[in-house]
Motif scaffolding. Structure first.
Motif, PDB file in Angstrom:
ATOM      1  N   GLY A 557     -74.454   5.013  71.519  1.00 19.22           N
ATOM      2  CA  GLY A 557     -73.114   5.511  71.779  1.00 19.22           C
ATOM      3  C   GLY A 557     -72.801   5.622  73.260  1.00 19.22           C
ATOM      4  N   ALA A 558     -73.751   6.147  74.050  1.00 20.55           N
ATOM      5  CA  ALA A 558     -73.521   6.301  75.486  1.00 20.55           C
ATOM      6  C   ALA A 558     -73.381   4.949  76.157  1.00 20.55           C
ATOM      7  N   ALA A 559     -74.194   3.975  75.754  1.00 22.18           N
ATOM      8  CA  ALA A 559     -74.099   2.636  76.354  1.00 22.18           C
ATOM      9  C   ALA A 559     -72.762   1.978  76.043  1.00 22.18           C
ATOM     10  N   ARG A 560     -72.312   2.107  74.807  1.00 22.14           N
ATOM     11  CA  ARG A 560     -71.017   1.526  74.457  1.00 22.14           C
ATOM     12  C   ARG A 560     -69.873   2.205  75.198  1.00 22.14           C
ATOM     13  N   ALA A 561     -69.994   3.512  75.385  1.00 18.57           N
ATOM     14  CA  ALA A 561     -68.958   4.226  76.127  1.00 18.57           C
ATOM     15  C   ALA A 561     -68.907   3.761  77.581  1.00 18.57           C
ATOM     16  N   CYS A 562     -70.058   3.577  78.209  1.00 18.47           N
ATOM     17  CA  CYS A 562     -70.086   3.112  79.604  1.00 18.47           C
ATOM     18  C   CYS A 562     -69.508   1.707  79.713  1.00 18.47           C
ATOM     19  N   GLU A 563     -69.803   0.842  78.737  1.00 12.77           N
ATOM     20  CA  GLU A 563     -69.220  -0.502  78.753  1.00 12.77           C
ATOM     21  C   GLU A 563     -67.700  -0.442  78.653  1.00 12.77           C
ATOM     22  N   GLU A 564     -67.195   0.456  77.822  1.00 12.37           N
ATOM     23  CA  GLU A 564     -65.746   0.598  77.702  1.00 12.37           C
ATOM     24  C   GLU A 564     -65.142   1.132  78.998  1.00 12.37           C
ATOM     25  N   TYR A 565     -65.838   2.066  79.650  1.00 11.61           N
ATOM     26  CA  TYR A 565     -65.351   2.575  80.927  1.00 11.61           C
ATOM     27  C   TYR A 565     -65.286   1.465  81.978  1.00 11.61           C
ATOM     28  N   LEU A 566     -66.313   0.625  82.044  1.00 15.36           N
ATOM     29  CA  LEU A 566     -66.311  -0.482  82.995  1.00 15.36           C
ATOM     30  C   LEU A 566     -65.172  -1.459  82.696  1.00 15.36           C
ATOM     31  N   ASP A 577     -55.923   2.079  92.041  1.00 12.74           N
ATOM     32  CA  ASP A 577     -55.883   2.344  90.609  1.00 12.74           C
ATOM     33  C   ASP A 577     -57.280   2.474  90.024  1.00 12.74           C
ATOM     34  N   ARG A 578     -58.207   1.669  90.530  1.00 10.33           N
ATOM     35  CA  ARG A 578     -59.586   1.776  90.045  1.00 10.33           C
ATOM     36  C   ARG A 578     -60.216   3.111  90.438  1.00 10.33           C
ATOM     37  N   MET A 579     -59.889   3.582  91.654  1.00 14.93           N
ATOM     38  CA  MET A 579     -60.386   4.896  92.064  1.00 14.93           C
ATOM     39  C   MET A 579     -59.830   5.992  91.163  1.00 14.93           C
ATOM     40  N   GLU A 580     -58.532   5.930  90.876  1.00 17.11           N
ATOM     41  CA  GLU A 580     -57.933   6.943  90.007  1.00 17.11           C
ATOM     42  C   GLU A 580     -58.512   6.876  88.596  1.00 17.11           C
ATOM     43  N   LYS A 581     -58.740   5.672  88.101  1.00 14.81           N
ATOM     44  CA  LYS A 581     -59.331   5.529  86.774  1.00 14.81           C
ATOM     45  C   LYS A 581     -60.754   6.079  86.751  1.00 14.81           C
ATOM     46  N   MET A 582     -61.503   5.869  87.840  1.00 15.41           N
ATOM     47  CA  MET A 582     -62.865   6.394  87.896  1.00 15.41           C
ATOM     48  C   MET A 582     -62.860   7.923  87.896  1.00 15.41           C
ATOM     49  N   LYS A 583     -61.909   8.533  88.601  1.00 14.37           N
ATOM     50  CA  LYS A 583     -61.797   9.994  88.577  1.00 14.37           C
ATOM     51  C   LYS A 583     -61.504  10.488  87.163  1.00 14.37           C
ATOM     52  N   GLU A 584     -60.637   9.774  86.467  1.00 13.51           N
ATOM     53  CA  GLU A 584     -60.305  10.161  85.105  1.00 13.51           C
ATOM     54  C   GLU A 584     -61.507  10.020  84.180  1.00 13.51           C
ATOM     55  N   ILE A 585     -62.289   8.970  84.369  1.00  7.42           N
ATOM     56  CA  ILE A 585     -63.471   8.758  83.539  1.00  7.42           C
ATOM     57  C   ILE A 585     -64.514   9.838  83.798  1.00  7.42           C
ATOM     58  N   VAL A 586     -64.662  10.256  85.053  1.00  3.68           N
ATOM     59  CA  VAL A 586     -65.596  11.351  85.360  1.00  3.68           C
ATOM     60  C   VAL A 586     -65.192  12.613  84.610  1.00  3.68           C
ATOM     61  N   GLY A 587     -63.891  12.856  84.495  1.00  2.00           N
ATOM     62  CA  GLY A 587     -63.430  14.007  83.725  1.00  2.00           C
ATOM     63  C   GLY A 587     -63.733  13.884  82.245  1.00  2.00           C
ATOM     64  N   TRP A 588     -63.785  12.654  81.715  1.00  2.00           N
ATOM     65  CA  TRP A 588     -64.099  12.464  80.301  1.00  2.00           C
ATOM     66  C   TRP A 588     -65.573  12.667  80.001  1.00  2.00           C
ATOM     67  N   MET A 589     -66.441  12.366  80.964  1.00  2.65           N
ATOM     68  CA  MET A 589     -67.887  12.413  80.710  1.00  2.65           C
ATOM     69  C   MET A 589     -68.356  13.856  80.514  1.00  2.65           C
ATOM     70  N   PRO A 590     -69.336  14.054  79.640  1.00  2.44           N
ATOM     71  CA  PRO A 590     -69.852  15.422  79.385  1.00  2.44           C
ATOM     72  C   PRO A 590     -70.773  15.894  80.492  1.00  2.44           C
ATOM     73  N   LEU A 591     -70.232  16.051  81.694  1.00  2.00           N
ATOM     74  CA  LEU A 591     -71.000  16.511  82.838  1.00  2.00           C
ATOM     75  C   LEU A 591     -70.738  17.990  83.082  1.00  2.00           C
ATOM     76  N   MET A 592     -71.610  18.608  83.836  1.00  2.00           N
ATOM     77  CA  MET A 592     -71.389  19.985  84.249  1.00  2.00           C
ATOM     78  C   MET A 592     -70.315  20.032  85.323  1.00  2.00           C
TER      79      MET A 592
END
Length: 622
Positions: A557-566, A577-592
């Motif tokens: 699941g994590a690998a497929r999610a990372c592929e979709e993010y890329l 736009d890529r920078m903004e998308k990366m910020k949004e993806i960081v917010g989606w990830m289950p990080l502290m």
């Protein structure tokens, strides 16, 4: 130092010129000794001062000097603080700021006992609140009262306008701490710990430059005394909050055949615009209530009253007729949750326009949903909804005892005894903070957030007040960011992100309206949520916060999610736009939260280095 002596004479010489025996900066410096100079000229005096400094570094004020120190000539004669009367030391310490008193109490055992004495805090409390006649209740009444009045404050940040910084409202001198607050259409109401309800008004004031400007909560008056609780229209939009319902205790005159007056609970209704009382209903003296909430429309407004025994009573009023000068009788009836489940003892209620939530003393949660639309948003189905029996309580299945909750229009948040946050309901704007926009028909844990101080759910966004390891506070939010309701995140976020808001050190509750964000500051040393450690048996099998959180359940699941993010990043046409998308993806990830802050700051640095300070307009790449 009051009227005490200004110069002390040591046992072996004259006093030091310039008041060398003063306490000085006791809190925040290393000097804790009181010394006297030896005899001699200026050279001897300089040597004695240097010697005193060296002795301060080696000895504690509550203990005597080290053996042999007093035999050294020209080094002065140190005096232990313990030689002074305790009343004098307490009197001196009481003139320090509260922050310095706490810091001084952490230096040594002697100062810890002195700074923790009730006599010190009694003097501090009298200095902070001269009109406070009683010390209140609790194990440490004076210390509790002093800290309550030292930390009280109401802060707000407007979403619109040029100034988007945190401001502080006027602080009523008569208020004994702040217990809770409620913003209405035009003003703010604050209840203190003695039952006094204050009316904070917005008004036109003159600025320092002579300009007339509109200012929030800049003037106050006392609305009423003896208040226990208060409520208004439960909708998030303050435009609907026309009336304020106050649950209070009033002395009723003696009737024929009885002696003396009796204290009876009553509900008083005030106009929020002027503070004028327009309606009052009084209950029998045998009934004692502690909380009031509202539910329903204006013409069919239901008042829910929680008794001290944990039972819930309700009555219905028509708000559209409250301003008419007439009297009528309303019927007080036992709510169905207390009739059908008499063994339950409810400790807390929460409500919105079309639903009510009850928390029992055992940590159970029961729901009332009155409309099919909200029921579908909360549970994802209409299978168990009965339009003919809308008061039937529904039990939520939860893994642990619930401590407190927050109820929005069509979503809710729960916090259990282990500090875990569970969200449920509509997730169209990402207001559940789960990293996606899929609705949840049952409580779903937000794994990367734990041990919140306060939780708030609005129309389509949620806020969490959390505390770091260094006791600093931060505000996290998710959901819709339109209108500036998520400062720093105008496009919103499907995960809880750190908002650009400076949070007060003692913030304990929050509330958001369409125009403004409010935070209440107050610290009660005897009432604060204490979370338990999660047992090891429950930790096993629980996904840990991190990139591989889904690995135990779904290795791919994590690998497929990372592929979709890329793939999403690659589809963006510009670097910005890529920078903004990366910020949004960081917010989606289950990080502290700390990890997300690191990635966001790093991306901001790269973005500024690549194309200037701001993101600027996007230009298609070749």
């Amino acid at each position: 130092m009051g009227e005490g002596p200004r110069r002390l004479r040591g046992p072996r010489g004259p006093p030091i010129p310039g008041g060398g025996h003063g306490v000085g900066k006791a809190a925040g410096t290393g000097a804790k000794e009181l010394t006297t100079g030896g005899p001699g000229g200026p050279e001897d005096e300089g040597r004695s001062r240097d010697g005193a400094v060296k002795m301060v570094k080696r000895s504690c004020p509550s203990c005597g000097p080290e053996p042999g120190d007093e035999e050294k000539k020209g080094r002065g004669n140190p005096i232990s603080v313990q030689l002074f009367p305790p009343e004098l030391v307490e009197h001196i310490i009481s003139f320090l700021p509260v922050r310095d008193v706490v810091a001084l109490g952490q230096t040594c055992h002697y100062f810890h006992e002195v700074c923790d004495a009730e006599g010190v805090w009694r003097r501090i409390c009298r200095r902070l609140s001269p009109r406070l006649r009683e010390q209140g209740s609790g194990v440490r009444p004076w210390k509790r009262a002093a800290i309550l009045n030292y930390t009280k404050g109401l802060y707000f940040q407007a979403f619109g306008g040029r100034r988007r910084c945190l401001s502080k409202s006027v602080a009523p001198l008569l208020a004994h701490g702040y217990r809770r607050f409620l913003p209405t259409k035009d003003h703010v109401f604050i209840l203190d710990y003695t039952g006094t309800l204050f009316f904070l008004k917005n008004a036109l004031v003159s600025s320092t430059l002579g300009q007339i400007q509109w200012k929030r909560a800049c003037r106050y008056v006392v609305l009423c005394r003896g208040a226990k609780d208060f409520a208004s229209d439960p909708r998030c939009d303050t435009v609907y909050r026309k009336y304020l319902y106050v649950l209070a205790t009033r002395e009723q005159p003696a009737v024929v055949g009885t002696t003396g007056s009796r204290a009876c609970d009553c509900v008083e209704v005030y106009l929020q615009s002027s503070g004028q009382r327009v309606f009052k209903m009084t209950f029998h003296h045998s009934m004692s209530f502690k909380q009031i909430v509202l539910v329903g429309q204006e013409n069919q407004r239901a008042l829910l009253l929680l008794t001290e025994e944990g039972k819930i009573y309700s009555l219905v009023v028509n708000e559209t007729q409250l301003d008419q000068p007439r009297s009528y009788t309303v019927q007080l009836a036992l709510r169905k949750v207390s009739r059908c489940l008499p063994h339950l003892r409810v400790t807390r209620m929460a409500s919105n326009q079309s639903s009510t939530l009850y928390i029992t003393d055992q940590g159970g949660v029961y729901f009332e949903v009155h409309t099919p639309g909200v029921y579908r948003d909360l549970f994802g189905t209409l299978q168990a909804f009965d339009p003919l029996d809308q008061q039937m309580p529904l039990a939520l299945s939860l893994p642990a005892k619930i401590l407190f909750c927050a109820l929005g229009y069509n979503h809710l948040g729960l916090v259990d005894e282990f500090g875990r946050i569970f969200m449920q309901g509509n997730n169209r704007y990402g207001q559940l903070g789960t990293g996606d926009k899929m609705d949840r028909g049952e409580p779903t844990q937000v794994h990367y957030l734990q041990c919140p101080i306060a939780l708030w759910c609005g129309l389509n966004h949620s806020l969490v007040l959390s505390q770091g390891s260094d006791f600093s506070k931060e505000l996290l939010g998710c959901g819709c960011g339109a209108g500036g309701r998520l400062p720093g995140w105008p496009k919103g976020s499907a995960s809880f992100v750190k908002l650009h808001v400076k949070v007060p050190l003692c913030a304990c509750s929050l509330c958001s309206t369409r125009e403004c964000l409010y935070m209440l500051s107050s610290h009660d040393i005897e009432h604060h949520p204490t979370y338990r450690d999660l047992p090891a048996s429950r930790v096993v099998g629980t996904p840990e916060p991190g990139l591989g959180a889904g690995a135990p359940q779904d290795p791919g699941g994590a690998a497929r999610a990372c592929e979709e993010y890329l793939r999403q990043i690659h589809s963006c046409p510009t670097l910005q736009d890529r920078m903004e998308k990366m910020k949004e993806i960081v917010g989606w990830m289950p990080l502290m939260a700390a990890q997300k802050d690191f990635f966001w700051e790093a991306l901001d640095m790269l973005q500024r280095a690549a194309g200037g300070v701001g993101p600027g307009p996007s230009t298609p790449e070749s």
